[in-house]
Every structure is written in C-alpha cells, then in structure tokens.
Design an enzyme around this catalytic site. Structure first.
Site, mmCIF file in Angstrom:
data_model
loop_
_atom_site.group_PDB
_atom_site.id
_atom_site.type_symbol
_atom_site.label_atom_id
_atom_site.label_comp_id
_atom_site.label_asym_id
_atom_site.label_seq_id
_atom_site.Cartn_x
_atom_site.Cartn_y
_atom_site.Cartn_z
ATOM 1 N N LEU A 8 1.035 -1.330 0.035
ATOM 2 C CA LEU A 8 0.299 0.061 -0.244
ATOM 3 C C LEU A 8 0.664 1.270 0.408
ATOM 4 O O LEU A 8 0.689 2.393 -0.930
ATOM 5 C CB LEU A 8 -0.648 0.198 0.976
ATOM 6 C CG LEU A 8 -1.999 -1.385 1.281
ATOM 7 C CD1 LEU A 8 -2.853 -1.010 2.811
ATOM 8 C CD2 LEU A 8 -3.221 -0.886 -0.319
ATOM 9 N N ILE A 57 2.535 1.671 -3.482
ATOM 10 C CA ILE A 57 1.905 2.202 -4.516
ATOM 11 C C ILE A 57 1.523 3.775 -4.536
ATOM 12 O O ILE A 57 1.225 4.432 -5.049
ATOM 13 C CB ILE A 57 0.618 1.299 -4.924
ATOM 14 C CG1 ILE A 57 0.718 -0.310 -4.779
ATOM 15 C CG2 ILE A 57 -0.700 1.780 -5.724
ATOM 16 C CD1 ILE A 57 -0.434 -1.237 -4.960
ATOM 17 N N HIS A 58 0.987 4.211 -2.865
ATOM 18 C CA HIS A 58 0.573 5.790 -2.516
ATOM 19 C C HIS A 58 1.783 6.347 -3.076
ATOM 20 O O HIS A 58 1.114 7.810 -3.750
ATOM 21 C CB HIS A 58 0.514 5.341 -1.322
ATOM 22 C CG HIS A 58 0.004 6.747 -0.988
ATOM 23 N ND1 HIS A 58 1.219 7.821 0.258
ATOM 24 C CD2 HIS A 58 -1.045 7.550 -0.816
ATOM 25 C CE1 HIS A 58 0.441 8.540 0.211
ATOM 26 N NE2 HIS A 58 -0.820 8.577 -0.389
ATOM 27 N N THR A 59 2.563 5.580 -2.972
ATOM 28 C CA THR A 59 4.198 6.607 -3.657
ATOM 29 C C THR A 59 4.524 6.654 -5.701
ATOM 30 O O THR A 59 4.284 7.911 -5.405
ATOM 31 C CB THR A 59 5.364 6.295 -2.758
ATOM 32 O OG1 THR A 59 5.415 6.224 -1.281
ATOM 33 C CG2 THR A 59 6.732 6.844 -3.857
#
Length: 469
Positions: free
Chosen positions: A286, A289-291
């Site tokens: 998570l 992917i967020h970054t």
C-alpha cells in the site's frame, strides 16, 4: 385554535418530558386524536374529556390519513400523532400527499418532535456532530435496489448514518447486507451505537464497532448509528468531532494530510487484485503504490515472509537503532516523527569527507565507498537502497566477506545498468529480511516509503497510515 384542520404532531421518542409544549397544547385542544394504537399511551394523560380517540394497528397509515380527512371535513380539529418527528418516516408526508390527491384546501399544520435518532444520539454521547444521513431498511414502499444504492452512497461518502427499521421478523437479512457494504468502505473499528426503546421503559444503550456489530441484537424498536472516519470512543461515549478539533481518543492529532492518506490507502486496497495477502506485505505494498501510483507494484514488490513484522519488532524493541541509505534523498524521505518515536538514527555516508578519498583510491563509486564506511561503523543496520545498484552490490560483497550482518535490506535501486543484477545478488541471503522491487523500477522515494511502512507497522491493522505526515 380554529376548527376543521389537521395537525400532524411528532410526540418524540416516548418519554413524557420529550413531548414539546406545542404538541401537548395541540393534543389538549384537539377534538379527535388519530394514531397507531401503541402511541396512545404517551398522550392519554393530556387528553381533555370527550376527546375522540381513533387508533389503528401497524401498517394502517393510509387508513389513518383517510380518517383524519373525514373527521376534519366534519368541522373538527384532528391531531394525527407520530412517534419521533412526524416528518421523518412519519405521517406528515402522507397527509400532504392525500391533500394534493383530494384537491382540497383543508388547513394542515405540522408540529416537529424529537426524533428517535436524536434521542439515541444523546444517550450514546455526541455521534452526529457532522454530516449525516438517515436510511430506512423497510422495503415495503421502497425497492431494495434503491435502498442498497443509498447505503453504498452513504458508506462511500463517509456520512454518519442512522438506520431506521433495521430488522423485523420478516426483514432479517437486510441489516447484514448493510454491515457488509459499510465494511467495504469503513474501518472495522468504526464506532457503532444502537439504542432500543430510546426514551421509553426498557431502554437499552449499546456501543460496539462495525466489525463486531451483531445484527442479531437488533429489533424493530432499535435505532442504529454508524460513525464516520473521524468518529471515536472516549470514556465510553461515541463522539464525532464537528471539525474544530482533530483529536482522537488517544489524544494524537490527526491532520488533513493523514486524513487524505487514510482515504488513499482505502482506495488502493479496494483496487488491489489480491487483497488477501499477509498484513506485512500488504502494508508495504500500500505504501509503495501510494508513493508511485503504480499498481504494477503488486507484481514486482517482493517481501520476505514476516520481513516487515520482524523489522518493526527490531526497531520497537531497540535491537535495531540505525538505518543506512545509499543517497541523501532516500534519507530525507524517512519520517522524522517515526524516527524520534522509536529512537532511530538515519545515516547516509555520501557526503562524508572520507568517501571521495576512498572512491579515488580504490576506483569505486562514491556510493560504494559510502557503504564500505557504513558497514565498518554500523554492520547490523537496516540498509535501504533507492538509487545506486553499485552500492547494493557492495553490500552483498561485504556480507559474503562476513563484514556486514544487516538487520534487513530494502533493495529498490533504479535505472538500466546492473539494476536487475544487483537485486538478484541479494536474494541468496535468505536469513536477512528483505523487501525487493524487482526489475528496473525503484527510486529513493520508494526506498523511503518502504522504510516508513516498517516504522509504522503498528498502524497497519487499523489501516491508519501517516501519523507522522
């Protein structure tokens, strides 16, 4: 009070002290009282002698309305009573619809009352302090497909939600479905309160969470209140802040940045192809992917079994006190709040005066020289690479020589030369916890966010990232 009119009055949830003076005055002066028979017990003490009382059973709303018009058209003042507020799932809309249907001009007056959800909220604490919606699960007059669309809308929009008509003998599965939908969009720890017979004899007040909520405890006399993402429990009370304060029950501040990050993580989790993976790997994924906004991370982020959990425990228990990065950009992305909380130091040797001299003497890159110095001083650190494959290759060589014994390795160098090979070189060290971004992809920001995922792993189960944002 003039004759020949219909007053539609909300008599509140049931307590004698919760009927408004305006409604009591209307009841006293009316010639006829019409309502569901169960509700007459709440107004009988206030009726004047000779008042005509017409009670009906449940589901006789239209018959009550027709009787009200018949009585009023004979010149009487008629009071139609509804529990709670007459305009909320009560008789007021039906009276007005029938007025339009009949084409008459009879006087109609609506008097508000305290609604059941308001009474329930006051007993639970302050759960409705922000935007909210009311949903009835009764599909007698509304198709279930419509009700479900409204449930989804409320859940996704983060509304505090009051649930009316939650369950009955024949309506046994709908509340389960509502819980299922909300759990797809809300944290299982979201507060849920429910009150049975609010304001009446036998009143019962209960507080739980969305994950632990049991629909079997609910009946038709119960109102359910579901909190939003800001709701919390403090000293046994269910609170939803209005916005002036952003505190949680633990007293930790939750800023706008963290709120956005929490919502982002929930969105990412919903879009994962395979969310059923170990929590440590999911937490790292998570963050990655967020970054990067790159869902290919599902394919290329390899996390050793238990690596995140093991490394977090090492930091939390004080066994790991140093993180070494290959470049300063990776070091700068590691959250300072987390480092301070855990008493961890981040070191990057790239700007060390000894690096340039060693690199020139030995004919190696400056990042390689930095890793040699780091190994000499912190052989058991967590090593994080987000830029230089030669630095990762140097660490592998130092491990093979027995000079380094890292607590863990984050292998995310980026580029086109020796990048894939450097990541393959680290894989044989099976006793060292590793997070590897396969292929050419990587970067300092990715290395830093994987470190952050480890440092805040204790927030993973509640899916509340970004406390240090």
């Amino acid at each position: 009070m003039s004759k020949a009119k219909i007053i539609v009055a909300g008599i509140g949830p049931g307590g004698a002290d919760e009927v408004t003076p305006e409604v009591l005055d209307a009841v006293r002066q009316s010639d006829v009282i019409i309502g569901y028979k169960y509700y007459f017990q709440f107004v009988e003490p206030y009726l004047r002698p000779g008042t005509i009382c017409i009670d009906t059973g449940m589901k006789k709303e239209r018959e009550r309305a027709e009787e009200a018009f018949a009585q009023a058209e004979e010149g009487r003042t008629v009071c139609v009573i509804s529990s709670g507020d007459a305009g909320i799932y009560g008789m007021a809309p039906l009276i007005w619809e029938m007025q339009r249907e009949r084409g008459g001009d009879l006087g109609i007056e609506v008097l508000p009352g305290i609604s059941a959800f308001q009474k329930a909220a006051s007993l639970l604490g302050a759960p409705i302090g922000h935007d909210l919606c009311l949903i009835s699960l009764s599909d007698l007059m509304t198709p279930w497909e419509t009700i479900e669309r409204r449930i989804v809308a409320a859940a996704t929009a983060d509304f505090i939600t009051a649930v009316y008509n939650p369950r009955s003998h024949g309506r046994y599965w709908q509340l389960y479905r509502l819980q299922e939908i909300f759990l797809q969009h809300r944290d299982p720890s979201t507060p849920v309160g429910y009150v049975r017979q609010a304001g009446r004899g036998g009143e019962q007040v209960s507080l739980t969470t969305l994950g632990d909520f049991d629909p079997e405890q609910i009946d038709m006399f119960t109102v359910v209140l579901i909190g939003n993402s800001q709701s919390y429990v403090h000293e046994g009370k269910f609170i939803t802040p209005r916005g002036y304060y952003r505190g949680s029950a633990s007293g930790e501040a939750k800023g706008i940045g963290q709120e956005i990050m929490i919502e982002s993580f929930r969105t990412i989790e919903k879009e994962l192809r395979n969310p059923d993976i170990p929590l440590g790997r999911k937490w790292a994924l998570l963050h990655a992917i967020h970054t990067t906004a790159d869902f290919d991370m599902e394919n290329i982020l390899q996390v050793d079994e238990g690596a995140v959990e093991t490394l977090y425990a090492g930091f939390a228990e004080g066994r790991i006190s140093t993180i070494v990065t290959d470049v300063t950009m990776a070091a700068s992305g590691i959250r300072k709040g987390a480092l301070q909380r855990l008493g961890v130091e981040v070191r990057c040797y790239l700007s060390d005066p000894r690096v340039a001299e060693m690199a020139a003497e030995d004919g190696i890159t400056r990042t390689q020289a930095g890793i040699r110095l780091a190994v000499a001083e912190h052989p058991d650190a967590l090593f994080a690479f987000g830029n230089a494959p030669t630095a990762l290759m140097e660490l592998c060589e130092q491990i093979r020589k027995g000079a380094a014994c890292p607590s863990g390795i984050i292998a995310a160098p980026v580029g086109f030369v020796h990048v894939r090979e450097s990541k393959h070189m680290v894989k044989p060290f099976r006793n060292i916890p590793k997070l590897i971004v396969e292929g050419r992809k990587g970067g300092s920001n990715l290395a830093a966010t994987l470190v952050n995922a480890i440092l805040c792993f204790n927030d993973a189960e509640a899916l509340k990232p970004g406390r240090d944002v």
